[in-house]
Design a protein around this motif. Structure first.
Motif, PDB file in Angstrom:
ATOM      1  N   PHE A 146      -8.676 -28.377 -35.588  1.00 47.52           N
ATOM      2  CA  PHE A 146      -8.153 -27.133 -34.981  1.00 47.52           C
ATOM      3  C   PHE A 146      -8.683 -27.502 -33.400  1.00 47.52           C
ATOM      4  CE2 PHE A 146      -8.942 -26.267 -39.143  1.00 47.52           C
ATOM      5  CZ  PHE A 146      -7.758 -25.778 -39.514  1.00 47.52           C
ATOM      6  N   LEU A 147      -7.637 -27.442 -32.608  1.00 44.80           N
ATOM      7  CA  LEU A 147      -7.788 -27.793 -31.054  1.00 44.80           C
ATOM      8  C   LEU A 147      -8.460 -26.401 -30.614  1.00 44.80           C
ATOM      9  CD1 LEU A 147      -7.231 -30.002 -28.884  1.00 44.80           C
ATOM     10  CD2 LEU A 147      -5.125 -28.400 -28.391  1.00 44.80           C
ATOM     11  N   LEU A 148      -9.565 -26.711 -29.706  1.00 37.55           N
ATOM     12  CA  LEU A 148     -10.232 -25.617 -29.030  1.00 37.55           C
ATOM     13  C   LEU A 148     -10.044 -25.824 -27.515  1.00 37.55           C
ATOM     14  CD1 LEU A 148     -14.060 -26.259 -30.588  1.00 37.55           C
ATOM     15  CD2 LEU A 148     -12.253 -24.456 -31.239  1.00 37.55           C
ATOM     16  N   SER A 149      -9.835 -26.876 -27.100  1.00 34.20           N
ATOM     17  CA  SER A 149      -9.572 -27.041 -25.715  1.00 34.20           C
ATOM     18  C   SER A 149      -8.971 -28.398 -25.271  1.00 34.20           C
ATOM     19  CB  SER A 149     -10.797 -26.776 -24.865  1.00 34.20           C
ATOM     20  OG  SER A 149     -11.765 -27.991 -24.982  1.00 34.20           O
ATOM     21  N   ALA A 150      -8.011 -28.511 -24.163  1.00 29.13           N
ATOM     22  CA  ALA A 150      -7.458 -29.903 -23.893  1.00 29.13           C
ATOM     23  C   ALA A 150      -7.342 -29.732 -22.374  1.00 29.13           C
ATOM     24  CB  ALA A 150      -6.244 -29.846 -24.439  1.00 29.13           C
ATOM     25  N   LYS A 151      -8.069 -30.814 -21.898  1.00 29.26           N
ATOM     26  CA  LYS A 151      -8.216 -30.806 -20.378  1.00 29.26           C
ATOM     27  C   LYS A 151      -7.896 -32.148 -19.752  1.00 29.26           C
ATOM     28  CE  LYS A 151     -11.378 -27.023 -20.096  1.00 29.26           C
ATOM     29  NZ  LYS A 151     -10.455 -25.972 -19.324  1.00 29.26           N
ATOM     30  N   ALA A 152      -7.187 -32.177 -18.846  1.00 31.40           N
ATOM     31  CA  ALA A 152      -7.110 -33.774 -18.206  1.00 31.40           C
ATOM     32  C   ALA A 152      -7.893 -33.919 -16.900  1.00 31.40           C
ATOM     33  CB  ALA A 152      -5.524 -34.102 -17.800  1.00 31.40           C
ATOM     34  N   ASP A 153      -8.885 -34.637 -16.792  1.00 32.16           N
ATOM     35  CA  ASP A 153      -9.622 -34.995 -16.018  1.00 32.16           C
ATOM     36  C   ASP A 153      -9.039 -36.068 -14.716  1.00 32.16           C
ATOM     37  OD1 ASP A 153     -11.658 -35.085 -13.919  1.00 32.16           O
ATOM     38  OD2 ASP A 153     -13.196 -35.659 -15.337  1.00 32.16           O
ATOM     39  N   LYS A 202      -3.340 -27.902 -22.712  1.00 29.87           N
ATOM     40  CA  LYS A 202      -3.194 -27.425 -24.082  1.00 29.87           C
ATOM     41  C   LYS A 202      -1.739 -27.297 -24.337  1.00 29.87           C
ATOM     42  CE  LYS A 202      -5.619 -24.671 -27.337  1.00 29.87           C
ATOM     43  NZ  LYS A 202      -6.588 -23.443 -27.483  1.00 29.87           N
ATOM     44  N   ASP A 203      -1.249 -26.872 -23.418  1.00 31.69           N
ATOM     45  CA  ASP A 203       0.608 -26.562 -23.535  1.00 31.69           C
ATOM     46  C   ASP A 203       1.285 -27.706 -23.652  1.00 31.69           C
ATOM     47  OD1 ASP A 203      -0.012 -23.995 -23.693  1.00 31.69           O
ATOM     48  OD2 ASP A 203       0.605 -23.442 -21.598  1.00 31.69           O
ATOM     49  N   GLU A 204       0.790 -28.879 -23.204  1.00 38.42           N
ATOM     50  CA  GLU A 204       1.451 -29.941 -23.272  1.00 38.42           C
ATOM     51  C   GLU A 204       1.428 -30.845 -24.680  1.00 38.42           C
ATOM     52  OE1 GLU A 204       0.732 -32.830 -20.146  1.00 38.42           O
ATOM     53  OE2 GLU A 204       0.537 -31.089 -18.650  1.00 38.42           O
ATOM     54  N   LEU A 205       0.258 -30.225 -25.663  1.00 38.04           N
ATOM     55  CA  LEU A 205       0.434 -31.033 -26.919  1.00 38.04           C
ATOM     56  C   LEU A 205       1.344 -30.355 -27.772  1.00 38.04           C
ATOM     57  CD1 LEU A 205      -3.577 -30.948 -27.419  1.00 38.04           C
ATOM     58  CD2 LEU A 205      -2.136 -32.863 -26.533  1.00 38.04           C
ATOM     59  N   GLU A 206       1.893 -31.245 -28.839  1.00 40.32           N
ATOM     60  CA  GLU A 206       2.909 -31.013 -29.537  1.00 40.32           C
ATOM     61  C   GLU A 206       2.422 -29.915 -30.522  1.00 40.32           C
ATOM     62  OE1 GLU A 206       6.754 -31.073 -31.383  1.00 40.32           O
ATOM     63  OE2 GLU A 206       5.852 -31.608 -29.362  1.00 40.32           O
ATOM     64  N   SER A 207       1.167 -29.961 -30.864  1.00 37.19           N
ATOM     65  CA  SER A 207       0.373 -29.031 -32.021  1.00 37.19           C
ATOM     66  C   SER A 207      -1.195 -28.786 -31.715  1.00 37.19           C
ATOM     67  CB  SER A 207       0.673 -29.770 -33.425  1.00 37.19           C
ATOM     68  OG  SER A 207      -0.014 -29.038 -34.421  1.00 37.19           O
ATOM     69  N   SER A 208      -1.390 -27.780 -32.050  1.00 35.11           N
ATOM     70  CA  SER A 208      -2.898 -27.402 -31.592  1.00 35.11           C
ATOM     71  C   SER A 208      -3.826 -27.656 -33.124  1.00 35.11           C
ATOM     72  CB  SER A 208      -3.170 -25.817 -31.402  1.00 35.11           C
ATOM     73  OG  SER A 208      -2.561 -25.071 -32.405  1.00 35.11           O
ATOM     74  N   PHE A 209      -3.148 -28.507 -34.071  1.00 34.06           N
ATOM     75  CA  PHE A 209      -3.591 -28.684 -35.232  1.00 34.06           C
ATOM     76  C   PHE A 209      -3.688 -30.399 -35.475  1.00 34.06           C
ATOM     77  CE2 PHE A 209      -2.897 -29.665 -40.010  1.00 34.06           C
ATOM     78  CZ  PHE A 209      -4.005 -29.235 -40.577  1.00 34.06           C
ATOM     79  N   ASP A 210      -4.606 -30.844 -36.003  1.00 38.46           N
ATOM     80  CA  ASP A 210      -4.419 -32.269 -36.354  1.00 38.46           C
ATOM     81  C   ASP A 210      -5.041 -32.629 -37.711  1.00 38.46           C
ATOM     82  OD1 ASP A 210      -4.028 -34.900 -35.859  1.00 38.46           O
ATOM     83  OD2 ASP A 210      -6.124 -35.436 -34.903  1.00 38.46           O
ATOM     84  N   ILE A 211      -4.333 -33.451 -38.523  1.00 42.86           N
ATOM     85  CA  ILE A 211      -5.195 -33.891 -39.719  1.00 42.86           C
ATOM     86  C   ILE A 211      -4.920 -35.164 -39.788  1.00 42.86           C
ATOM     87  CG2 ILE A 211      -2.860 -33.665 -41.004  1.00 42.86           C
ATOM     88  CD1 ILE A 211      -4.437 -32.799 -43.431  1.00 42.86           C
ATOM     89  N   ILE A 213      -0.917 -36.675 -37.291  1.00 34.53           N
ATOM     90  CA  ILE A 213      -0.043 -35.723 -36.352  1.00 34.53           C
ATOM     91  C   ILE A 213       0.181 -36.243 -34.850  1.00 34.53           C
ATOM     92  CG2 ILE A 213       0.198 -33.666 -35.483  1.00 34.53           C
ATOM     93  CD1 ILE A 213       0.165 -33.432 -38.297  1.00 34.53           C
ATOM     94  N   ASP A 214       1.555 -36.495 -34.568  1.00 29.66           N
ATOM     95  CA  ASP A 214       1.658 -37.147 -33.230  1.00 29.66           C
ATOM     96  C   ASP A 214       1.232 -35.867 -32.153  1.00 29.66           C
ATOM     97  OD1 ASP A 214       3.061 -38.294 -31.096  1.00 29.66           O
ATOM     98  OD2 ASP A 214       5.239 -37.494 -31.688  1.00 29.66           O
ATOM     99  N   LEU A 215       0.779 -36.509 -31.290  1.00 27.60           N
ATOM    100  CA  LEU A 215       0.011 -35.452 -30.185  1.00 27.60           C
ATOM    101  C   LEU A 215       1.053 -35.163 -29.118  1.00 27.60           C
ATOM    102  CD1 LEU A 215      -3.176 -37.535 -29.417  1.00 27.60           C
ATOM    103  CD2 LEU A 215      -3.083 -35.405 -30.747  1.00 27.60           C
ATOM    104  N   PHE A 216       2.074 -35.631 -28.826  1.00 27.84           N
ATOM    105  CA  PHE A 216       2.963 -35.478 -27.819  1.00 27.84           C
ATOM    106  C   PHE A 216       4.069 -35.087 -28.035  1.00 27.84           C
ATOM    107  CE2 PHE A 216      -0.689 -37.715 -25.684  1.00 27.84           C
ATOM    108  CZ  PHE A 216      -1.328 -36.493 -25.102  1.00 27.84           C
ATOM    109  N   GLY A 217       4.876 -35.507 -29.169  1.00 25.01           N
ATOM    110  CA  GLY A 217       6.302 -35.260 -29.539  1.00 25.01           C
ATOM    111  C   GLY A 217       7.131 -36.138 -28.858  1.00 25.01           C
TER     112      GLY A 217
END
Length: 202
Positions: free
Chosen positions: A123-130, A139-148, A177-181
């Motif tokens: 379950f995605l907590l945070s997504a940042k690009a350095d 976070k909004d650029e990911l296809e899903s906030s869930f991964d399995i 799960i495809d990250l970016f669709g």
């Protein structure tokens, strides 16, 4: 005298190892911390490299018998990758709350080895690009906030006392799960982790 001391040491070692084996109905808790080597996998060459980060959490384990147990827990799990473009480095930092639902097979003459396998939920907590321009929320650029994905690990337990063991473990993970669709190709999480921890039997 030396023979007596040697015999006593062997007896203590044997009893400690026997007592450390868990039986049906036993329950253990194991806090752990580890080093994550994470990356993306794809059919395309992404020109990416391993991101080094960490994980920590706790595993609860219920024993069906001395060979098989069921394990689950909660982990802060760092994923992502490094990408180099035009001489500049970009780092995707994806951090998940991970929940493994694994079977665990205990093997070896003293059941000190273990092999776990099964699905792991993320379950995605945070997504940042350095980036060279700074750190941005993606976070909004990911296809899903869930991964399995499938988790598989192998480890070894060192007996400390009747109710306490130390362990070392290698744990692998491949996401489904495809990250970016994207239309052109798919991108998935992948992680290798090296963990250490303590097993307690309450």
């Amino acid at each position: 005298m030396k023979k007596l001391l040697l015999s006593a040491a062997v007896a203590v070692f044997f009893l400690t190892n026997v007592n450390a084996q868990s039986d049906s109905g036993d329950f253990t808790l194991a806090p752990q911390v580890g080093l994550n080597l994470s990356n993306y996998t794809s059919s395309e060459n992404l020109n990416n490299r391993i991101r080094t980060a960490f994980n920590f959490g706790v595993v609860g384990e219920y024993y069906l018998n001395d060979r098989w147990s069921l394990r689950s827990g909660l982990f802060y799990d760092s994923k992502g990758t490094k990408i180099k473009e035009s001489g500049e480095e970009y780092i995707d930092k994806l951090n998940y709350l991970a929940v493994p639902i694994h079977a665990n097979w205990h093997f070896g003459s003293k059941r000190n080895w273990f092999l776990n396998f099964g699905p792991t939920l993320g379950f995605l907590l945070s997504a940042k690009a350095d980036t060279p321009e700074g750190e941005f929320d993606v976070k909004d650029e990911l296809e899903s906030s869930f991964d399995i994905g499938l988790g598989v690990g192998i480890g070894y337990k060192f007996n400390v006392s009747e109710n306490t063991e130390l362990f070392i473990q290698y744990q692998g993970y491949n996401g489904f799960i495809d990250l970016f669709g994207l239309d052109e190709f798919s991108v998935f999480n992948a992680t290798s982790a090296f963990n250490v921890g303590v097993i307690f039997q309450p």
